[in-house]
Design a protein around this motif. Structure first.
Motif, PDB file in Angstrom:
ATOM      1  N   HIS A 201       0.818  -1.204   0.000  1.00  0.00           N
ATOM      2  CA  HIS A 201       0.000   0.000   0.000  1.00  0.00           C
ATOM      3  C   HIS A 201       0.854   1.257   0.000  1.00  0.00           C
ATOM      4  O   HIS A 201       1.971   1.283   0.539  1.00  0.00           O
ATOM      5  N   ASP A 202       0.326   2.301  -0.591  1.00  0.00           N
ATOM      6  CA  ASP A 202       0.944   3.620  -0.536  1.00  0.00           C
ATOM      7  C   ASP A 202       0.778   4.170   0.882  1.00  0.00           C
ATOM      8  O   ASP A 202      -0.347   4.305   1.375  1.00  0.00           O
ATOM      9  N   LEU A 203       1.882   4.511   1.535  1.00  0.00           N
ATOM     10  CA  LEU A 203       1.790   4.902   2.936  1.00  0.00           C
ATOM     11  C   LEU A 203       1.191   6.283   3.131  1.00  0.00           C
ATOM     12  O   LEU A 203       0.614   6.561   4.180  1.00  0.00           O
ATOM     13  N   GLY A 204       1.289   7.148   2.126  1.00  0.00           N
ATOM     14  CA  GLY A 204       0.594   8.425   2.205  1.00  0.00           C
ATOM     15  C   GLY A 204      -0.911   8.227   2.247  1.00  0.00           C
ATOM     16  O   GLY A 204      -1.621   8.864   3.036  1.00  0.00           O
ATOM     17  N   MET A 205      -1.401   7.316   1.413  1.00  0.00           N
ATOM     18  CA  MET A 205      -2.825   6.986   1.419  1.00  0.00           C
ATOM     19  C   MET A 205      -3.237   6.369   2.745  1.00  0.00           C
ATOM     20  O   MET A 205      -4.265   6.725   3.331  1.00  0.00           O
ATOM     21  N   ILE A 206      -2.417   5.451   3.264  1.00  0.00           N
ATOM     22  CA  ILE A 206      -2.741   4.793   4.530  1.00  0.00           C
ATOM     23  C   ILE A 206      -2.808   5.815   5.661  1.00  0.00           C
ATOM     24  O   ILE A 206      -3.741   5.786   6.486  1.00  0.00           O
ATOM     25  N   ARG A 207      -1.867   6.740   5.701  1.00  0.00           N
ATOM     26  CA  ARG A 207      -1.883   7.748   6.771  1.00  0.00           C
ATOM     27  C   ARG A 207      -3.120   8.628   6.663  1.00  0.00           C
ATOM     28  O   ARG A 207      -3.719   9.013   7.672  1.00  0.00           O
ATOM     29  N   GLU A 208      -3.535   8.937   5.442  1.00  0.00           N
ATOM     30  CA  GLU A 208      -4.745   9.756   5.255  1.00  0.00           C
ATOM     31  C   GLU A 208      -5.976   8.998   5.742  1.00  0.00           C
ATOM     32  O   GLU A 208      -6.837   9.565   6.426  1.00  0.00           O
ATOM     33  N   VAL A 209      -6.065   7.700   5.419  1.00  0.00           N
ATOM     34  CA  VAL A 209      -7.193   6.895   5.883  1.00  0.00           C
ATOM     35  C   VAL A 209      -7.173   6.790   7.405  1.00  0.00           C
ATOM     36  O   VAL A 209      -8.208   6.940   8.070  1.00  0.00           O
ATOM     37  N   PHE A 210      -6.009   6.516   7.955  1.00  0.00           N
ATOM     38  CA  PHE A 210      -5.898   6.452   9.413  1.00  0.00           C
ATOM     39  C   PHE A 210      -6.405   7.746  10.060  1.00  0.00           C
ATOM     40  O   PHE A 210      -7.098   7.718  11.084  1.00  0.00           O
ATOM     41  N   SER A 211      -6.065   8.873   9.461  1.00  0.00           N
ATOM     42  CA  SER A 211      -6.410  10.166  10.069  1.00  0.00           C
ATOM     43  C   SER A 211      -7.911  10.420  10.113  1.00  0.00           C
ATOM     44  O   SER A 211      -8.385  11.248  10.889  1.00  0.00           O
ATOM     45  N   GLN A 212      -8.667   9.701   9.283  1.00  0.00           N
ATOM     46  CA  GLN A 212     -10.113   9.906   9.206  1.00  0.00           C
ATOM     47  C   GLN A 212     -10.905   8.806   9.916  1.00  0.00           C
ATOM     48  O   GLN A 212     -12.132   8.785   9.842  1.00  0.00           O
ATOM     49  N   THR A 213     -10.196   7.933  10.601  1.00  0.00           N
ATOM     50  CA  THR A 213     -10.862   6.773  11.194  1.00  0.00           C
ATOM     51  C   THR A 213     -10.399   6.587  12.637  1.00  0.00           C
ATOM     52  O   THR A 213      -9.666   7.404  13.193  1.00  0.00           O
ATOM     53  N   GLY A 214     -10.821   5.474  13.209  1.00  0.00           N
ATOM     54  CA  GLY A 214     -10.436   5.170  14.584  1.00  0.00           C
ATOM     55  C   GLY A 214      -8.959   4.902  14.763  1.00  0.00           C
ATOM     56  O   GLY A 214      -8.484   4.783  15.898  1.00  0.00           O
ATOM     57  N   ALA A 215      -8.195   4.801  13.687  1.00  0.00           N
ATOM     58  CA  ALA A 215      -6.742   4.624  13.769  1.00  0.00           C
ATOM     59  C   ALA A 215      -6.013   5.940  13.978  1.00  0.00           C
ATOM     60  O   ALA A 215      -4.789   5.955  14.107  1.00  0.00           O
ATOM     61  N   ASN A 216      -6.750   7.036  14.028  1.00  0.00           N
ATOM     62  CA  ASN A 216      -6.117   8.344  14.194  1.00  0.00           C
ATOM     63  C   ASN A 216      -5.507   8.471  15.586  1.00  0.00           C
ATOM     64  O   ASN A 216      -6.007   7.904  16.560  1.00  0.00           O
ATOM     65  N   SER A 217      -4.450   9.237  15.673  1.00  0.00           N
ATOM     66  CA  SER A 217      -3.819   9.506  16.964  1.00  0.00           C
ATOM     67  C   SER A 217      -2.874  10.688  16.808  1.00  0.00           C
ATOM     68  O   SER A 217      -2.511  11.078  15.694  1.00  0.00           O
ATOM     69  N   ARG A 218      -2.454  11.229  17.930  1.00  0.00           N
ATOM     70  CA  ARG A 218      -1.480  12.316  17.911  1.00  0.00           C
ATOM     71  C   ARG A 218      -0.167  11.858  17.285  1.00  0.00           C
ATOM     72  O   ARG A 218       0.479  12.601  16.546  1.00  0.00           O
ATOM     73  N   VAL A 219       0.252  10.614  17.562  1.00  0.00           N
ATOM     74  CA  VAL A 219       1.529  10.156  17.015  1.00  0.00           C
ATOM     75  C   VAL A 219       1.457   9.946  15.507  1.00  0.00           C
ATOM     76  O   VAL A 219       2.485  10.001  14.829  1.00  0.00           O
ATOM     77  N   LEU A 220       0.268   9.711  14.961  1.00  0.00           N
ATOM     78  CA  LEU A 220       0.137   9.664  13.505  1.00  0.00           C
ATOM     79  C   LEU A 220       0.585  10.993  12.911  1.00  0.00           C
ATOM     80  O   LEU A 220       1.308  11.032  11.910  1.00  0.00           O
ATOM     81  N   GLU A 221       0.171  12.075  13.533  1.00  0.00           N
ATOM     82  CA  GLU A 221       0.541  13.414  13.068  1.00  0.00           C
ATOM     83  C   GLU A 221       2.029  13.683  13.230  1.00  0.00           C
ATOM     84  O   GLU A 221       2.681  14.237  12.340  1.00  0.00           O
ATOM     85  N   THR A 222       2.591  13.296  14.375  1.00  0.00           N
ATOM     86  CA  THR A 222       3.975  13.650  14.669  1.00  0.00           C
ATOM     87  C   THR A 222       4.996  12.676  14.086  1.00  0.00           C
ATOM     88  O   THR A 222       6.118  13.080  13.756  1.00  0.00           O
TER      89      THR A 222
END
Length: 295
Positions: A201-222
């Motif tokens: 998977h493209d990790l940019g896409m995965i991070r975007e999906v994570f950011s919009q779902t229950g996988a979101n977190s502060r460490v995703l951003e940092t």
């Protein structure tokens, strides 16, 4: 701003706190560090004394901030030998910012009282740049009357703060909880991104999906982009993450609790240390989870 201020421990966090207070117009009179070259350089930069003994630091200021690495360092600067911060310390206020065990904070608090001084916890949950900008988040504990004596200084160092009731050691307990959860989230994100990469998977896409779902977190951003790019410049080291997860584990053991996620996370960060990766940022835990990296 009549209180004079000194610092013990002027690595990247302590040095930036000293610079911040100088910018705010405080009289920073002395700095001390076991790394004498760094302390001497900072003293020259901000125009204060490079103290070569701990007793000289205490003599030089009304309020002394300590930013050291671990329990052993706290014990050395306060409780051991003929040269320590509690020599002739009557009336002084010590603001202790290190992430150490609650027990050592309680020891220092009691020893300071015996010496006629005061000790306040000011546990930090922030980065090096936030220390320079006066945007720390601080968790404080000890005597609230002592906190009120240094509140203006604390406010100039922080964007927000929380005084935690219950006495010495309580801020350290809360800081241990903060770092425990942060480290677990970081290790979990590394596993998620490592598996995503292995699946193609493209990790940019995965991070975007994570950011919009229950996988979101502060460490995703940092840390998310850094994990993908293998950019692990140190803001909070893996070595410190291992130490802090260990502190949480000790607290859990004292309470008879089993924390398997914390135990696994501590093991990951300890593995980084064993592999010589402890100086990387905590995002470097991804080096253990991505195919073809250090693991």
């Amino acid at each position: 701003m009549s209180q004079t201020i000194a610092f013990v421990g002027v690595g990247r966090m302590g040095a930036n706190m000293a610079r911040r207070l100088m910018d705010c117009g405080y009289n920073v009179t002395a700095v001390y560090d076991v790394y004498t070259e760094g302390a001497a350089s900072l003293a020259k930069e901000i125009g204060c004394k490079h103290a070569t003994t701990l007793a000289d630091v205490t003599a030089a200021a009304d309020v002394i901030f300590t930013v050291v690495t671990n329990d052993a360092s706290m014990r050395t600067i306060f409780l051991e030998g003929s040269d320590n911060l509690l020599v002739n310390a009557k009336g002084k206020i010590f603001v202790n910012c290190a992430t150490v065990t609650p027990g050592i904070h309680r020891e220092v608090y009691a020893a300071a009282r015996t010496a006629g001084a005061s000790a306040l916890e000011a546990s930090m949950a922030s980065s090096i740049s936030q220390a320079r900008e006066g945007k720390l988040y601080l968790m404080l504990a000890g005597d609230e009357a002592v906190y009120q004596q240094v509140q203006r200084i604390i406010e100039d160092l922080s964007v927000n703060r929380r005084f935690i009731a219950g006495g010495a050691g309580k801020a350290a307990e809360v800081k241990a909880l903060v770092n425990m959860v942060m480290n677990i989230n970081t290790a979990g994100l590394a596993e998620g991104l490592g598996l995503a990469a292995a699946l193609g998977h493209d990790l940019g896409m995965i991070r975007e999906v994570f950011s919009q779902t229950g996988a979101n977190s502060r460490v995703l951003e940092t840390d998310g982009a850094d994990m993908a790019d293998r950019s692990h410049d140190c803001w909070f080291s893996a070595e410190h993450a291992a130490k802090d997860s260990g502190i949480a584990g000790l607290l859990a053991k004292e309470q008879g609790l089993n924390l398997p996620l914390n135990t696994a996370t501590e093991a990951q960060y300890q593995k980084m240390v064993q592999l010589g990766l402890g100086g990387l940022d905590k995002s470097g835990v991804a080096e253990l989870t991505f195919k073809g990296r250090h693991a």
